[in-house]
Design a protein around this motif. Structure first.
Motif, PDB file in Angstrom:
ATOM      1  N   VAL A   1       0.842  -1.205   0.000  1.00 50.10           N
ATOM      2  CA  VAL A   1       0.000   0.000   0.000  1.00 50.10           C
ATOM      3  C   VAL A   1       0.875   1.253   0.000  1.00 50.10           C
ATOM      4  N   LYS A   2       1.929   1.247   0.820  1.00 51.15           N
ATOM      5  CA  LYS A   2       2.819   2.410   0.888  1.00 51.15           C
ATOM      6  C   LYS A   2       3.607   2.581  -0.407  1.00 51.15           C
TER       7      LYS A   2
ATOM      8  N   GLU B   1       1.357   4.097  -2.974  1.00 56.06           N
ATOM      9  CA  GLU B   1       1.190   5.508  -2.643  1.00 56.06           C
ATOM     10  C   GLU B   1       2.401   6.314  -3.109  1.00 56.06           C
ATOM     11  N   LYS B   2       3.594   5.735  -2.962  1.00 56.80           N
ATOM     12  CA  LYS B   2       4.805   6.435  -3.389  1.00 56.80           C
ATOM     13  C   LYS B   2       4.815   6.639  -4.898  1.00 56.80           C
TER      14      LYS B   2
ATOM     15  N   LYS C   1       2.297   6.929  -6.881  1.00 56.01           N
ATOM     16  CA  LYS C   1       1.315   7.965  -7.204  1.00 56.01           C
ATOM     17  C   LYS C   1       1.833   9.362  -6.902  1.00 56.01           C
ATOM     18  N   GLU C   2       2.743   9.455  -5.923  1.00 59.27           N
ATOM     19  CA  GLU C   2       3.262  10.754  -5.508  1.00 59.27           C
ATOM     20  C   GLU C   2       4.469  11.199  -6.324  1.00 59.27           C
TER      21      GLU C   2
ATOM     22  N   ASP D   1      11.071   7.102   1.514  1.00 60.93           N
ATOM     23  CA  ASP D   1       9.607   7.071   1.472  1.00 60.93           C
ATOM     24  C   ASP D   1       9.087   8.040   0.417  1.00 60.93           C
ATOM     25  N   LYS D   2       7.784   8.202   0.348  1.00 65.45           N
ATOM     26  CA  LYS D   2       7.164   9.034  -0.695  1.00 65.45           C
ATOM     27  C   LYS D   2       7.550  10.503  -0.589  1.00 65.45           C
TER      28      LYS D   2
END
Length: 728
Positions: free
Chosen positions: A442-443, A446-447, A449-450, A574-575
């Motif tokens: 999930v993380k 999300e990354k 997408k960012e 991280d993102k």
């Protein structure tokens, strides 16, 4: 990417370390080779008509005869060796000919005067002045060596090898000498600078680590070779050309080399830097002396260095210490070394670059050494070399000319569409992964997408308002002296880097690479991908190209850069661009097992005609993971596009025996068609984080089931592995 290069004599070693510390990962184009001659349309139509199962009338319906398609068909036909079975050796199949390397047509941008009736902006006038000073070889010959000898004597207290026994060591001060050279952007022995804080991407910290070696990598010093012999000869020949006192040259050359060799014993290789990244220590300026525990006063050194940029440090400022044992071991070595050897070594490091700024007989000495490294006698034309230098020094000024003359605005919109398609493709790859636990997955999604993208050039370059460019290049005022112009640039770069420490981090800002670069980048600290205007051209991209060519070209580059966010280094950020734990331990362990498969696989690659040159899978793992993941993400994105846009892509003349999917792979491979000498290949394997072009083709295709399907390959054939390595 961490790589070391010198462009002209502008010192870019700091930028190389910045690339590594903030994980900015360039695509690095080893060879973008294609022919630009055009086969007449009628000839191609005849070729098409004679192909197996083809009818003459098909040429009017199914074939793309646009000017671009004709060029594309030509360079691919010239590249393919149809006597080779693609399932056995896809690289040799795709790259059978020697092809010329494409580059941005930049020479005429600076050599020709402005045709605009209005007054040209001052920054462009200055760029042209810099270019003219570089190509004015008569002026360089007339100026001779007086300027450099004066600088050495007055600013750096002399180069002992030129002065024989008359050099006086009483005034030697290591800190002062390193600081004076630091003002010219030279990081010698120790590297310092301002870079994005890995733990807090919204802040800037001080970076401290090892600087480059004279021969770049430790392995070069381990055995006596033609390279080490040529290196010592370079020192000796340069010194003998600059002095009449040769009484101590032989001894000094030996001592310079021996000291360099001793330093190399403690120098971390690129592979070791990757593997030992966790040994980096973040602390404060006030506390670092306790951690380093050396006689050299690094705190004082930092305070004084930053004062050159009018920046006052305090003890609570953050500093990131890399390669700590290098600092300890080399500092101990320095304590046992005489002032003469230290002065000789440090000035040699400076002078080996300065040789390129001097008259032709001295440049020839440097070129002779570099030919030993490259294994070729070919030299760049002076105009090309000077254009490259100006592009490095004033790239955004040059870009103002380039984008107006060459860049197609349609490339931006189409690239944006491709990025979104490939982003979604990579998300789907993540979503379908069976080895990631749900929390990490999930993380990771999300990354993706960012990830922010920059395409072509920053918006201000397209504006008629030149205020930003005028302000950015206000100090770049030059005269007719080439060497003085370069020194001015080096001083400007040093000040700018120190001042960066107190400036806010602009995460949305365009990267420091100019739009004229033929490359692409991922910056982990910003979670950002950048595609400069220079790469949005054939064979990577064209608005008129069939999509299978664009996805095989720039599409793979896009996928490559996105995958960098999830390679061995990028996955640690991280993102928001912070190097913090954000995957579960279980997922990290499974990732490491998968990346080890890639490492072991690439370690077994060897240059086909010289089996003693083997690849370094530990060193290239990040780029190899990105190549494998990027090819898949782009291919799946093309498949999705083709499903929704049936019968839009037409066939290429002369190549209708190949399917769209096959041509996707062929164009991908064509990007990496390159010939290298043994020396150049060895140098890249030793110092580079990218695999050789041959391996960048055979590795990803041999690991990809869809390649096997497209070409009908059987498991176990030369280009189809039984055991496929899959990270993404």
């Amino acid at each position: 990417m961490g790589y070391t290069m010198r462009i002209g004599t502008i010192e870019v070693k700091m930028d190389d370390q910045q690339v590594r510390s903030c994980s900015k990962r360039p695509f690095i184009l080893v060879g973008i080779l294609f022919s630009v001659s055009i086969i007449p349309t009628i000839v191609l139509a005849i070729l098409y008509a004679n192909e197996k199962n083809a009818k003459p009338t098909d040429a009017l319906n199914d074939i793309c005869l646009s000017p671009y398609c004709i060029k594309a068909a030509n360079y691919l036909i010239d590249s393919i060796d149809q006597s080779v079975e693609p399932c056995e050796d896809f690289y040799q199949f795709s790259c059978g000919s020697w092809l010329k390397n494409t580059k941005i047509p930049n020479d005429d941008l600076l050599s020709t005067a402005s045709t605009n009736n209005t007054t040209e902006p001052q920054f462009l006038t200055n760029a042209r002045t810099l270019y003219r000073s570089c190509i004015d070889e008569m002026k360089i010959e007339t100026d001779g060596v007086d300027a450099i000898l004066s600088l050495i004597d007055k600013n750096f207290d002399g180069w002992p090898i030129l002065q024989g026994s008359s050099w006086n060591s009483s005034a030697f001060n290591l800190t002062n000498l390193l600081l004076k050279l630091q003002q010219y952007s030279y990081n010698i022995i120790y590297l310092i600078g301002s870079f994005t804080d890995e733990k807090n991407s919204s802040a800037t910290s001080i970076y401290m680590g090892q600087a480059s070696l004279g021969l770049l990598q430790r392995q070069y010093y381990e055995n006596e070779t033609n390279i080490t012999i040529a290196y010592r000869q370079f020192i000796s020949n340069l010194a003998r050309t600059l002095t009449n006192d040769t009484s101590m040259i032989d001894q000094d050359v030996k001592e310079i080399f021996d000291f360099d060799k001793n330093i190399s014993k403690y120098h971390w290789t690129v592979a070791e830097q990757r593997a030992r990244n966790n040994e980096t220590v973040q602390t404060t300026v006030g506390n670092m002396s306790r951690i380093l525990n050396t006689t050299f006063d690094f705190k004082n050194y930092l305070y004084r260095a930053y004062q050159f940029g009018n920046v006052t440090l305090n003890d609570m400022d953050t500093v990131s210490l890399h390669e700590i044992d290098f600092f300890k071991q080399v500092s101990a070595l320095i304590d046992k070394t005489s002032p003469r050897i230290l002065q000789n070594y440090i000035l040699w490091y400076f002078m080996m670059d300065q040789a390129a700024l001097m008259p032709k007989n001295i440049r020839a000495i440097k070129e002779k050494f570099e030919r030993t490294i490259r294994g070729t006698s070919a030299e760049q034309p002076r105009t090309t070399e000077c254009s490259s230098l100006v592009n490095t020094a004033m790239g955004f000024a040059v870009s103002k000319l380039y984008i107006k003359k060459y860049f197609d605005e349609n490339a931006r919109n189409e690239s944006l569409e491709m990025i979104e398609n490939i982003r979604n493709s990579f998300i789907n790859i993540l979503d379908k992964s069976t080895w990631m636990d749900n929390t990490s997955k999930v993380k990771a999604i999300e990354k993706v997408k960012e990830i922010e993208q920059h395409i072509g050039y920053p918006d201000y370059l397209g504006s008629e308002n030149n205020t930003k460019l005028e302000n950015d290049y206000a100090a770049y005022v030059f005269d007719t002296s080439y060497i003085h112009n370069i020194w001015k640039i080096q001083v400007i770069l040093s000040i700018e880097n120190f001042q960066l420490f107190r400036k806010p981090v602009l995460r949305k800002q365009w990267e420091t690479v100019p739009p004229t670069i033929i490359n692409a980048f991922y910056d982990a600290s910003k979670n950002q991908i950048v595609f400069p205007a220079g790469i949005l051209q054939m064979p990577f991209f064209d608005k008129n190209a069939p999509k299978y060519l664009n996805y095989g070209g720039i599409g793979m580059v896009i996928g490559h850069e996105i995958t960098h966010g999830f390679d061995d280094n990028g996955r640690q950020f991280d993102k928001d661009g912070n190097r913090i734990p954000w995957w579960t331990g279980e997922t990290i362990e499974k990732f490491n097992n998968r990346k080890q498969c890639i490492i072991d696989q690439y370690k077994n690659f060897s240059v086909s005609q010289h089996l003693f040159i083997q690849s370094n899978g530990d060193q290239t793992q990040g780029e190899d993971i990105a190549d494998n993941g990027g090819l898949k993400a782009s291919f799946y994105a093309y498949q999705n596009w083709a499903k929704n846009n049936a019968n839009i892509d037409k066939k290429l003349p002369g190549l209708t025996n190949y399917s769209a999917e096959q041509l996707f792979f062929i164009n991908f491979a064509h990007v990496w068609c390159v010939k290298m000498t043994d020396s150049a290949a060895f140098n890249q394997i030793l110092t580079g984080v990218h695999s050789l072009g041959e391996f960048r083709v055979t590795g990803p295709t041999s690991n990809f089931d869809e390649f096997d399907r497209a070409f009908g390959c059987k498991s176990g054939q030369g280009n189809s592995r039984v055991k496929k390595c899959v990270v993404w």
